[in-house]
Motif scaffolding. Structure first.
Motif, short mmCIF file in Angstrom:
data_model
loop_
_atom_site.label_atom_id
_atom_site.label_comp_id
_atom_site.label_asym_id
_atom_site.label_seq_id
_atom_site.Cartn_x
_atom_site.Cartn_y
_atom_site.Cartn_z
N ALA A 267 14.42 51.10 72.46
CA ALA A 267 14.24 50.62 73.83
C ALA A 267 15.58 50.53 74.57
O ALA A 267 15.69 50.90 75.74
CB ALA A 267 13.55 49.26 73.81
N SER A 268 16.61 50.06 73.87
CA SER A 268 17.93 49.96 74.50
C SER A 268 18.48 51.34 74.84
O SER A 268 19.06 51.55 75.91
CB SER A 268 18.91 49.23 73.56
OG SER A 268 18.48 47.92 73.32
N ALA A 269 18.28 52.30 73.91
CA ALA A 269 18.81 53.65 74.14
C ALA A 269 18.12 54.35 75.29
O ALA A 269 18.72 55.21 75.95
CB ALA A 269 18.68 54.47 72.86
N PHE A 270 16.86 54.02 75.56
CA PHE A 270 16.09 54.71 76.59
C PHE A 270 15.85 53.85 77.83
O PHE A 270 14.98 54.16 78.65
CB PHE A 270 14.77 55.21 76.01
CG PHE A 270 14.95 56.41 75.11
CD1 PHE A 270 14.84 57.70 75.60
CD2 PHE A 270 15.25 56.24 73.77
CE1 PHE A 270 15.02 58.80 74.78
CE2 PHE A 270 15.44 57.34 72.93
CZ PHE A 270 15.34 58.62 73.44
N GLY A 271 16.61 52.76 77.96
CA GLY A 271 16.60 51.99 79.20
C GLY A 271 15.34 51.19 79.47
O GLY A 271 15.01 50.92 80.63
N VAL A 272 14.64 50.75 78.44
CA VAL A 272 13.45 49.92 78.64
C VAL A 272 13.89 48.49 78.95
O VAL A 272 14.77 47.93 78.26
CB VAL A 272 12.57 49.94 77.38
CG1 VAL A 272 11.34 49.06 77.56
CG2 VAL A 272 12.15 51.38 77.04
N SER A 273 13.30 47.87 79.95
CA SER A 273 13.69 46.52 80.35
C SER A 273 13.24 45.50 79.31
O SER A 273 12.29 45.72 78.54
CB SER A 273 13.09 46.17 81.70
OG SER A 273 11.69 45.97 81.59
N ALA A 274 13.91 44.34 79.32
CA ALA A 274 13.56 43.27 78.39
C ALA A 274 12.15 42.77 78.64
O ALA A 274 11.41 42.46 77.69
CB ALA A 274 14.57 42.12 78.54
N ASP A 275 11.74 42.69 79.91
CA ASP A 275 10.39 42.20 80.22
C ASP A 275 9.33 43.16 79.68
O ASP A 275 8.33 42.72 79.10
CB ASP A 275 10.23 42.05 81.74
CG ASP A 275 11.05 40.90 82.30
OD1 ASP A 275 11.46 40.03 81.50
OD2 ASP A 275 11.28 40.88 83.52
N THR A 276 9.55 44.45 79.88
CA THR A 276 8.58 45.43 79.36
C THR A 276 8.53 45.38 77.84
O THR A 276 7.44 45.41 77.24
CB THR A 276 8.97 46.85 79.82
OG1 THR A 276 8.94 46.89 81.24
CG2 THR A 276 8.02 47.89 79.24
N PHE A 277 9.69 45.29 77.21
CA PHE A 277 9.72 45.25 75.75
C PHE A 277 8.97 44.03 75.23
O PHE A 277 8.15 44.14 74.29
CB PHE A 277 11.17 45.23 75.26
CG PHE A 277 11.30 45.29 73.77
CD1 PHE A 277 11.28 46.50 73.11
CD2 PHE A 277 11.44 44.13 73.02
CE1 PHE A 277 11.40 46.57 71.73
CE2 PHE A 277 11.55 44.19 71.64
CZ PHE A 277 11.53 45.41 70.99
N ALA A 278 9.22 42.87 75.81
CA ALA A 278 8.56 41.65 75.37
C ALA A 278 7.05 41.74 75.59
O ALA A 278 6.25 41.34 74.72
CB ALA A 278 9.13 40.45 76.10
N ARG A 279 6.64 42.26 76.74
CA ARG A 279 5.20 42.35 77.05
C ARG A 279 4.47 43.29 76.09
O ARG A 279 3.38 42.98 75.61
CB ARG A 279 5.01 42.83 78.49
CG ARG A 279 3.56 43.09 78.88
CD ARG A 279 3.45 43.51 80.33
NE ARG A 279 4.32 44.64 80.65
CZ ARG A 279 4.02 45.92 80.35
NH1 ARG A 279 2.89 46.20 79.70
NH2 ARG A 279 4.84 46.90 80.70
N VAL A 280 5.08 44.44 75.79
CA VAL A 280 4.42 45.43 74.94
C VAL A 280 4.35 44.96 73.49
O VAL A 280 3.33 45.14 72.82
CB VAL A 280 5.17 46.78 75.04
CG1 VAL A 280 4.67 47.75 73.97
CG2 VAL A 280 4.96 47.39 76.42
N THR A 281 5.42 44.36 73.00
CA THR A 281 5.47 44.02 71.57
C THR A 281 4.88 42.64 71.26
O THR A 281 4.55 42.37 70.10
CB THR A 281 6.91 44.06 71.05
OG1 THR A 281 7.72 43.12 71.80
CG2 THR A 281 7.50 45.46 71.20
#
Length: 448
Positions: A267-281
């Motif tokens: 996620a960090s390498a491909f620019g995924v936001s923290a909010d999106t990461f938290a919501r998806v996982t």
């Protein structure tokens, strides 16, 4: 870019911890064992071992294949005539391969797998693979790698296999955007789960190596970012980096913490936001954490000892100590790749006893002195240790079983809880039988 969910390391971890390096008698399976999971993954590949009847019996036993089944692996037997020089091994090998391809026209990729016997007689399988590949091109590609157990442990068979495939990977199209590659054999159900998570995170396309079909090899080049799904792929990673690919450093996807950090690296390498990461996982993380809480009650405080076997030992130790509260008596691993293990070592409890390589008699002495609650070891040591009253877990089961990812975290914990539960039940049964024989009422004996 927003900061992702942080992983708190141990105070200093074991990143710079001293490691006991041992060189002596070892107790491990050979690299031929990797064929068992590789032939299930690459569904149009065939693995032809050039070896002895012992090699054939090993693979048949490990796979549990019945005699009337038609698996996608076999052994070309080196017999007395070959060893005595009365037969031309290359002519014999060509004949066997020709018959095989005529009989199995669906095969698109054939691996000639070296063994201890083929290496002892110095049979050049590399040259044989080139010759046969030219002959059967373009219908069948023929490659070779060594599964010999002379100097390797059993998971290195997969590393050698995938490294042999890297030169065949196509180059990406000019100007293609960055792509993610997941490297290491995963069960199909685990691969599908990860694919869905990456899609929901907006990362794609994601390539898996090895692929399910040999005709779908992923491209690799300077725009490739790859995550290692298995910790024993040092040669494969080196070959990919030589093609320009960049490894994303992370812990391995075992348990909630490891899976989160592994996904976070992508996620960090491909620019995924923290909010999106938290919501998806979050949904999967919360389900897995709740399930692990139940397992923790059985495993917390139990002491575990790892014999070196699969190279999974350090990630497993991190998972068991941090998420399940187990105490680490010793963590042995066949090889310690400090670069690939840096993130894992930083998460181990400070003071963890680490060993690399093996001198089996000395390690057995340390294990007996420690008297751990459970020992992770190979099949050759399990029964003798059980006879001495120690509870064991087969290391090879941890490779054959889907254990990566959120959904598999409770199953992974159960693999360690089950032997302890069994021990408790056996102790209870023995106590009850003794009490009945003595005519007394037994005390209640817990089952975990």
């Amino acid at each position: 870019m927003s900061t992702m969910i942080p992983i708190q390391p141990a105070s200093r971890g074991c990143a710079d911890a001293p490691v006991l390096k041992e060189r002596g008698q070892r107790e491990v399976f050979c690299g031929l064992t990797g064929i068992i999971w590789l032939h299930r993954k690459i569904q149009d590949a065939f693995f032809l071992v050039v070896g002895s009847r012992t090699c054939a019996h090993l693979i048949q036993s490990a796979a549990g294949v019945m005699i009337f089944a038609e698996p996608r692996f076999a052994t070309a037997i080196i017999d007395e005539r070959d060893l005595a020089g009365l037969a031309d091994c290359n002519d014999e090998l060509d004949r066997v391969v020709t018959r095989l391809i005529e009989r199995r026209p669906e095969i698109k990729l054939l691996f000639l797998v070296g063994s201890c016997p083929s290496e002892v007689i110095k049979l050049d399988l590399s040259r044989a693979a080139q010759r046969l590949s030219t002959r059967f091109n373009p219908g069948v590609r023929v490659l070779n790698y060594s599964g010999s157990g002379i100097e390797t442990t059993f998971t290195q068979g997969e590393d050698a296999c995938l490294a042999s495939l890297v030169p065949s990977l196509p180059a990406p199209a000019e100007g293609a955007p960055a792509e993610l590659m997941v490297v290491g054999t995963l069960a199909d159900v685990v691969e599908d789960q990860f694919a869905r998570l990456f899609q929901q995170l907006g990362i794609g396309p994601v390539r898996f190596f090895p692929p399910r079909q040999a005709t779908q090899l992923p491209p690799v080049g300077p725009n490739t970012r790859f995550l290692l799904a298995q910790p024993f792929l040092a040669d494969t990673a080196l070959a990919l980096e030589a093609r320009g690919a960049q490894r994303l450093a992370s812990p391995f996807p075992l348990g909630v913490e490891g899976t989160t950090a592994w996904l976070q690296a992508a996620a960090s390498a491909f620019g995924v936001s923290a909010d999106t990461f938290a919501r998806v996982t979050a949904p999967a993380r919360e389900r897995a954490a709740a399930a692990l809480a139940r397992q923790r009650s059985q495993l917390a405080g139990q002491r575990i000892f790892f014999f070196p076997d699969s190279q999974l030992e350090i990630p497993l130790a991190r998972f068991l100590s941090r998420e399940l509260g187990m105490s680490l008596a010793e963590v042995g691993t066949p090889y310690l790749h400090r670069s690939h293990m840096a993130e894992e070592l930083a998460l181990l409890p400070e003071g963890t006893f680490l060993s690399e390589g093996q001198d089996v008699e000395k390690q057995l002495d340390r294990c007996r002195a420690a008297r751990p609650d459970i020992v992770v070891c190979g099949l050759g040591l399990a029964n003798p240790l059980e006879a001495e009253g120690l509870t064991t877990k087969w290391a090879i089961e941890l490779v054959f079983t889907p254990i990566q990812g959120y959904e598999q975290a409770p199953d992974l914990a159960e693999l360690f809880a089950r032997p302890l539960v069994r021990r408790g039940r056996l102790a209870g049964a023995v106590a009850s039988a003794t009490a009945v024989a003595a005519g007394t009422q037994p005390e209640a004996v817990p089952c975990n």
